[in-house]
Design an enzyme around this catalytic site. Structure first.
Site, PDB file in Angstrom:
ATOM      1  N   ARG A  20      67.181  68.501   2.350  1.00 32.40           N
ATOM      2  CA  ARG A  20      67.347  67.175   1.725  1.00 32.40           C
ATOM      3  C   ARG A  20      67.091  67.246   0.232  1.00 32.40           C
ATOM      4  O   ARG A  20      67.852  66.691  -0.565  1.00 32.40           O
ATOM      5  CB  ARG A  20      66.418  66.147   2.369  1.00 32.40           C
ATOM      6  CG  ARG A  20      66.857  65.700   3.734  1.00 32.40           C
ATOM      7  CD  ARG A  20      65.856  64.748   4.319  1.00 32.40           C
ATOM      8  NE  ARG A  20      64.550  65.419   4.381  1.00 32.40           N
ATOM      9  CZ  ARG A  20      63.399  64.834   4.613  1.00 32.40           C
ATOM     10  NH1 ARG A  20      63.349  63.523   4.784  1.00 32.40           N
ATOM     11  NH2 ARG A  20      62.285  65.505   4.677  1.00 32.40           N
ATOM     12  N   ASN A  38      66.812  63.148   7.219  1.00 34.24           N
ATOM     13  CA  ASN A  38      66.742  63.907   8.458  1.00 34.24           C
ATOM     14  C   ASN A  38      67.094  62.977   9.604  1.00 34.24           C
ATOM     15  O   ASN A  38      66.849  61.772   9.538  1.00 34.24           O
ATOM     16  CB  ASN A  38      65.340  64.465   8.680  1.00 34.24           C
ATOM     17  CG  ASN A  38      65.050  65.673   7.827  1.00 34.24           C
ATOM     18  OD1 ASN A  38      65.943  66.334   7.323  1.00 34.24           O
ATOM     19  ND2 ASN A  38      63.772  65.972   7.665  1.00 34.24           N
TER      20      ASN A  38
END
Length: 96
Positions: A20, A38
């Site tokens: 990320r 996520n």
């Protein structure tokens, strides 16, 4: 230049490896708007908007990922520009 909105899902070893954060750095360097998060199934989802060349570069970066990641699959899904109303810049979103 036209603005493109894309939702992507990335599967493989993409959680716990800085994926990320990698996407956020890449997107901000490309001046994209959106977010990355996520997912409870172990994948990473991102929603990004910007000029077509920047989106293409973002997708290529997502296919590569950071060095500790292993991207097994990347796929796009329909995206609605309205989901990014009021979003400026690219950041992390809550896990889904």
């Amino acid at each position: 230049m036209s603005r493109r909105v894309v939702r992507l899902f990335v599967a493989g070893r993409v959680q716990g490896v800085g994926f990320r954060a990698f996407l956020i750095r890449e997107a901000n360097a490309l001046a994209l708007d959106g977010w990355a998060r996520n997912r409870s199934d172990g994948s990473v989802e991102a929603l990004a908007a910007g000029p077509e060349p920047a989106i293409a570069a973002f997708l290529e970066a997502a296919r590569r990922g950071p060095s500790a990641a292993q991207v097994d699959q990347l796929w796009e899904a329909p995206a609605d520009a309205a989901e990014l109303d009021g979003v400026s810049g690219f950041d992390m979103a809550a896990t889904l």
